[in-house]
Design an enzyme around this catalytic site. Structure first.
Site, PDB file in Angstrom:
ATOM      1  N   ILE A  63      11.119  -3.990   4.154  1.00 31.75           N
ATOM      2  CA  ILE A  63      11.758  -4.194   5.455  1.00 31.75           C
ATOM      3  C   ILE A  63      13.090  -3.458   5.437  1.00 31.75           C
ATOM      4  O   ILE A  63      13.923  -3.695   4.547  1.00 31.75           O
ATOM      5  CB  ILE A  63      11.952  -5.702   5.714  1.00 31.75           C
ATOM      6  N   ASP A  76       7.063  -6.440  12.469  1.00 32.98           N
ATOM      7  CA  ASP A  76       5.821  -6.284  13.247  1.00 32.98           C
ATOM      8  C   ASP A  76       5.928  -6.827  14.673  1.00 32.98           C
ATOM      9  O   ASP A  76       4.965  -7.381  15.223  1.00 32.98           O
ATOM     10  CB  ASP A  76       4.642  -6.967  12.514  1.00 32.98           C
ATOM     11  N   ARG A  88      21.033  -4.961  -1.046  1.00 29.58           N
ATOM     12  CA  ARG A  88      20.025  -4.433  -0.118  1.00 29.58           C
ATOM     13  C   ARG A  88      20.661  -3.495   0.926  1.00 29.58           C
ATOM     14  O   ARG A  88      20.088  -2.443   1.232  1.00 29.58           O
ATOM     15  CB  ARG A  88      19.291  -5.601   0.550  1.00 29.58           C
ATOM     16  N   THR A 119       2.661   1.379  11.368  1.00 25.77           N
ATOM     17  CA  THR A 119       1.239   1.085  11.562  1.00 25.77           C
ATOM     18  C   THR A 119       0.891  -0.161  10.760  1.00 25.77           C
ATOM     19  O   THR A 119       1.309  -0.320   9.607  1.00 25.77           O
ATOM     20  CB  THR A 119       0.349   2.290  11.219  1.00 25.77           C
ATOM     21  N   HIS A 120       0.150  -1.069  11.412  1.00 25.39           N
ATOM     22  CA  HIS A 120      -0.125  -2.380  10.830  1.00 25.39           C
ATOM     23  C   HIS A 120      -1.628  -2.673  10.905  1.00 25.39           C
ATOM     24  O   HIS A 120      -2.247  -2.426  11.940  1.00 25.39           O
ATOM     25  CB  HIS A 120       0.652  -3.457  11.599  1.00 25.39           C
ATOM     26  N   ALA A 163      13.878  -4.970  14.409  1.00 19.00           N
ATOM     27  CA  ALA A 163      14.462  -5.731  13.303  1.00 19.00           C
ATOM     28  C   ALA A 163      13.516  -6.835  12.826  1.00 19.00           C
ATOM     29  O   ALA A 163      13.366  -7.063  11.626  1.00 19.00           O
ATOM     30  CB  ALA A 163      15.800  -6.317  13.731  1.00 19.00           C
TER      31      ALA A 163
HETATM   32  C1  GAR Z   1      -2.310   0.611   6.018  1.00 15.21           C
HETATM   33  O1  GAR Z   1      -3.488  -0.078   6.353  1.00 15.21           O
HETATM   34  C2  GAR Z   1      -1.130   0.016   6.752  1.00 15.21           C
HETATM   35  O2  GAR Z   1      -1.437  -0.488   8.011  1.00 15.21           O
HETATM   36  C3  GAR Z   1      -0.733  -1.088   5.813  1.00 15.21           C
HETATM   37  O3  GAR Z   1      -0.848  -0.532   4.555  1.00 15.21           O
HETATM   38  C4  GAR Z   1      -1.927   0.400   4.564  1.00 15.21           C
HETATM   39  C5  GAR Z   1      -1.448   1.676   3.909  1.00 15.21           C
HETATM   40  O4  GAR Z   1      -2.527   2.498   3.622  1.00 15.21           O
HETATM   41  N1  GAR Z   1       0.571  -1.549   6.103  1.00 15.21           N
HETATM   42  C6  GAR Z   1       0.909  -2.841   6.085  1.00 15.21           C
HETATM   43  O5  GAR Z   1       0.165  -3.718   5.728  1.00 15.21           O
HETATM   44  C7  GAR Z   1       2.318  -3.122   6.527  1.00 15.21           C
HETATM   45  N2  GAR Z   1       2.480  -4.500   6.821  1.00 15.21           N
HETATM   46  P1  GAR Z   1      -2.286   4.004   3.134  1.00 15.21           P
HETATM   47  O6  GAR Z   1      -1.199   3.949   2.039  1.00 15.21           O
HETATM   48  O7  GAR Z   1      -3.594   4.438   2.569  1.00 15.21           O
HETATM   49  O8  GAR Z   1      -1.849   4.816   4.298  1.00 15.21           O
END
Ligand code: GAR
Length: 219
Positions: free
Chosen positions: A111, A164, A84, A127-128, A161
């Site tokens: 990660i 989220d 990794r 973005t979460h 690290a």
């Molecule tokens: C988004 O909603 C983002 O927040 C999520 O994946 C989606 C990607 O959508 N990320 C996570 O869940 C990370 N933990 P997209 O590929 O259409 O931009």
């Protein structure tokens, strides 16, 4: 780039050239598309442009969106590396080659490791699809729905690290409907998320930002 002692660096609005974004994706890339569209529609006035897109897998719509926009791409699959840390070092090198001011994880479902955080910590944005610190991890929408919350949403934050966990830049709320399933709820969250990400990145690029502890300030 103007620097701030307490924590972070920001694009210097007086520099005149758009902040350079490297965006990491693993899937459909609709958040990436929103950033590509903002830069295309608003030009330099947006303050940022996507200079490269990286992924951890081939054959995804996120990479095709980049290619259609004429943006260079790179792929590092974890399985192609002995360890990794080797994967992390290769990813770090590819991102660094594009000299980003900000790195955006937009649905990047891996990660990153120590090398990556050493290179891009403080300017690596994630973005979460939930209102952190509630429902971190890979299934934020599913977990919020299972918990029975009435309001959830999305969070744009600095990645650290621990997954989220970093300082929060912006959040948007989304009401949960009684008949929602994971897909319908995620689609409504993503509509809010795209606007939130585009707005936050643009303001950070144009106006700069600073962090003090857990607080992020965009003037
Ligand atoms: C988004 O909603 C983002 O927040 C999520 O994946 C989606 C990607 O959508 N990320 C996570 O869940 C990370 N933990 P997209 O590929 O259409 O931009």
């Amino acid at each position: 780039m103007a620097s701030a002692s307490a924590a972070s660096e920001a694009a210097d609005p007086s520099a005149g050239s758009p902040a350079r974004l490297v965006v990491l994706v693993s899937g459909s890339g609709s958040n990436l598309q929103a950033l590509l569209d903002a830069a295309r529609e608003r030009g330099d006035a947006y303050g940022a442009k996507v200079v490269a897109v990286g992924a951890d897998r081939n054959d995804i719509e996120g990479l095709r969106r980049a290619e259609r926009a004429g943006v260079p791409t790179f792929v590092h699959r974890l399985r192609d590396y002995a360890t990794r840390p080797d994967w992390d070092a290769a990813l770090t090198e590819s991102v660094a080659a594009h000299r980003p001011d900000l790195v955006v994880s937009a649905g990047f479902m891996k990660i990153v490791g120590a090398s990556f955080m050493a290179a891009f910590g403080g300017r690596f944005i994630n973005t979460h699809p939930a209102l952190l610190p509630s429902f971190p991890g890979a299934h934020g929408v599913r977990d919020a729905l299972a918990h029975g919350v009435k309001v959830t949403g999305c969070t744009v934050h600095f990645a650290e690290a621990e997954v989220d966990s970093g300082p929060i830049i912006a959040q948007g709320a989304v009401a949960v409907h009684d008949d929602d399933d994971e897909d319908t709820l995620h689609q409504r969250i993503k509509e809010v998320e795209r606007g939130l990400l585009v707005d936050a990145v643009g303001r950070m690029a144009r106006d700069g930002y600073r962090t003090e502890g857990r607080k992020v300030y965009i003037p």
